[in-house]
Design a protein around this motif. Structure first.
Motif, short mmCIF file in Angstrom:
data_model
loop_
_atom_site.label_atom_id
_atom_site.label_comp_id
_atom_site.label_asym_id
_atom_site.label_seq_id
_atom_site.Cartn_x
_atom_site.Cartn_y
_atom_site.Cartn_z
N THR A 88 -9.48 -2.55 -54.47
CA THR A 88 -8.82 -3.86 -54.48
C THR A 88 -8.01 -3.98 -55.76
N VAL A 89 -6.82 -4.55 -55.64
CA VAL A 89 -6.04 -4.83 -56.85
C VAL A 89 -6.77 -5.91 -57.64
N CYS A 90 -7.17 -5.54 -58.86
CA CYS A 90 -8.04 -6.43 -59.64
C CYS A 90 -7.56 -6.48 -61.09
N ASP A 91 -7.64 -7.64 -61.69
CA ASP A 91 -7.30 -7.83 -63.11
C ASP A 91 -8.47 -7.33 -63.95
N LEU A 92 -8.25 -6.26 -64.71
CA LEU A 92 -9.33 -5.69 -65.51
C LEU A 92 -9.83 -6.66 -66.59
N ASN A 93 -8.97 -7.60 -67.01
CA ASN A 93 -9.42 -8.61 -67.98
C ASN A 93 -10.59 -9.42 -67.41
N ASP A 94 -10.51 -9.73 -66.11
CA ASP A 94 -11.60 -10.49 -65.47
C ASP A 94 -12.89 -9.68 -65.45
N LEU A 95 -12.77 -8.39 -65.17
CA LEU A 95 -13.97 -7.54 -65.11
C LEU A 95 -14.64 -7.43 -66.48
N VAL A 96 -13.81 -7.32 -67.54
CA VAL A 96 -14.37 -7.26 -68.90
C VAL A 96 -15.07 -8.57 -69.24
N ARG A 97 -14.45 -9.69 -68.87
CA ARG A 97 -15.08 -10.99 -69.14
C ARG A 97 -16.40 -11.13 -68.40
N ASP A 98 -16.44 -10.62 -67.14
CA ASP A 98 -17.70 -10.65 -66.39
C ASP A 98 -18.78 -9.84 -67.10
N ALA A 99 -18.40 -8.66 -67.60
CA ALA A 99 -19.36 -7.81 -68.31
C ALA A 99 -19.86 -8.51 -69.58
N LEU A 100 -18.96 -9.16 -70.30
CA LEU A 100 -19.35 -9.87 -71.52
C LEU A 100 -20.28 -11.05 -71.23
N THR A 101 -20.09 -11.67 -70.07
CA THR A 101 -20.99 -12.77 -69.69
C THR A 101 -22.42 -12.26 -69.54
N GLU A 102 -22.55 -11.07 -68.96
CA GLU A 102 -23.88 -10.48 -68.81
C GLU A 102 -24.47 -10.07 -70.16
N LEU A 103 -23.60 -9.73 -71.09
CA LEU A 103 -24.06 -9.27 -72.41
C LEU A 103 -24.05 -10.39 -73.45
N GLU A 104 -23.91 -11.61 -73.02
CA GLU A 104 -23.71 -12.73 -73.93
C GLU A 104 -24.80 -12.82 -75.00
N ILE A 105 -26.06 -12.67 -74.62
CA ILE A 105 -27.17 -12.79 -75.59
C ILE A 105 -27.09 -11.68 -76.62
N LYS A 106 -26.85 -10.43 -76.17
CA LYS A 106 -26.76 -9.31 -77.11
C LYS A 106 -25.58 -9.47 -78.06
#
Length: 424
Positions: free
Chosen positions: A254-272
């Motif tokens: 799927t054509v996807c904005d990689l900025n969104d994927l990085v933000r999603d990953a950072l959300t999961e890593l928010e505590i760390k």
């Protein structure tokens, strides 16, 4: 059937006696004679039949003379090759002869008709017709032979292409098999070493407790060690399952904005990120064809590693940016063809020696003991597998105490179906 039987001659004359006379002269040659008593009758015959070898036509005919009839005959492409011999009583009218040749006549015969001369002239044109037909037949044979030869060449080329494709597939299968065998070897090593190590500890400390030779304090210590070993084994088994799952999981591009994927990953890593006081800088990343869930895992693993392998007393700094590359990078062994993006994940962590750049992507291969830094050595091997599923690559550059730069290469456009597994 004799070859002569195939010779058809059209005789055109408004007088029946002339038609019968010509038929009689040519009778012994066994030609097929077709008679027409006018120009219009000749044209009507030629509408249905056009396989005549020769036309003998009187010039002086009422309603439509021979020249006019010839002009109309030669208007049809199928009739243009039939030779016409005009029969005329005017042997000295040069203007008439010129007009005859102009409309397409090949010869003249003058009245009264000399039978031998008629037979000779007709015979010459009949022979010319036969040779022409023979040449046409030979040409057709040559064209057929050439077409057959061309088909054979094309079939041979197709076969060679198929053989090359089969060889390529065989080579790929051999590489696939080699990769599977290497993974099986690593799994065998894990089963015989990494998984057995926590089991051995559980057994040893359990035996000590059962022997009841230890004080209550020692029992608590042994139970704590058993618990840690159990957690360690559970993590290993979980990571094994995770690695296997990534080996077989695919998905739609799927054509996807990689900025969104990085933000999603950072959300999961928010505590760390908060606990380590990390500074994450994300520059503009492209929108390209990816499998979103898998690419999110790549960014999660790379950022997680940057936080995990940080320097003591130094806040982690991570910079993520991209470059569009139009030509191959000679320093990278693996690379896609055509335009592709290089995505950089740069940190200021403890780094590693460059000689281990290949080892860090091997499943369960660790450069540090899990007593020093938690983890099982699965994350980067998953990243490598995901990038292979994207027809791309992942590599790294680093020096001890100078941080690490991980480089993801991914095609600007996905053109070919991808091999979704090395574990099928």
């Amino acid at each position: 059937m004799h070859e002569q039987d195939l010779i058809k001659i059209l005789v055109v004359d408004d007088r029946l006696d002339n038609l019968l006379s010509i038929e009689s002269i040519l009778e012994r040659e066994s030609y097929t004679i077709v008679k027409a008593n006018s120009g219009r009758a000749a044209l009507k015959i030629l509408l249905k039949e056009f396989d005549f070898s020769l036309i003998l036509m009187d010039v002086q005919m009422p309603d439509m003379n021979g020249f006019e009839t010839a002009a109309l005959i030669y208007q049809r492409d199928k009739l243009k090759e039939i030779p016409i011999i005009f029969i005329t009583a005017h042997s000295h009218e040069e203007e008439a002869i010129f007009k005859g040749y102009k409309v397409g006549a090949v010869d003249f015969i003058y009245k009264p008709i000399n039978p031998e001369l008629l037979r000779v002239k007709v015979g010459l044109f009949v022979e010319l017709y036969r040779k022409t037909q023979s040449l046409i037949a030979q040409e057709q044979k040559l064209l057929t032979a050439n077409a057959s030869l061309q088909r054979e060449i094309e079939e041979k080329e197709a076969s060679e292409l198929k053989v090359r494709e089969l060889n390529r597939q065989l080579l790929q299968n051999n590489m696939h098999l080699k990769a599977v065998n290497e993974e099986l070897d690593r799994f065998a090593y894990i089963a015989s070493h990494d998984l057995q190590e926590p089991l051995r500890k559980i057994r040893v400390f359990s035996d000590m407790i059962l022997q009841k030779k230890s004080s209550t304090g020692d029992v608590d210590k042994y139970v704590h060690k058993i618990t840690n070993a159990t957690i360690r084994m559970q993590q290993l088994v979980s990571d094994l399952l995770r690695f296997s799952r990534h080996s077989i999981q695919g998905g739609d591009f799927t054509v996807c904005d990689l900025n969104d994927l990085v933000r999603d990953a950072l959300t999961e890593l928010e505590i760390k990120v908060q606990q380590s006081s990390a500074n994450i800088k994300i520059e503009k990343l492209p929108s390209i064809q990816v499998i979103p869930t898998l690419m999110r895992q790549v960014f999660y693993n790379l950022i997680s590693n940057a936080l995990k392998f940080r320097k003591k007393e130094v806040s982690p700094e991570v910079r993520i940016y991209a470059e569009l590359v139009a030509s191959p990078d000679p320093h990278l062994r693996e690379r896609p063809d055509g335009n592709y993006y290089k995505i950089f994940v740069v940190d200021n962590g403890i780094g590693f020696e460059s000689q281990y750049v290949e080892d860090i992507f091997v499943v369960f291969k660790r450069l540090h003991s899990y007593h020093e830094i938690e983890g099982t050595g699965i994350g980067l091997s998953i990243c490598k597998k995901i990038m292979e599923q994207h027809n791309g690559f992942i590599t790294a550059m680093s020096e001890i105490d100078n941080g690490a730069t991980f480089i993801i290469g991914i095609p600007e456009k996905q053109l070919l179906p991808v091999n979704m597994s090395l574990m099928e």
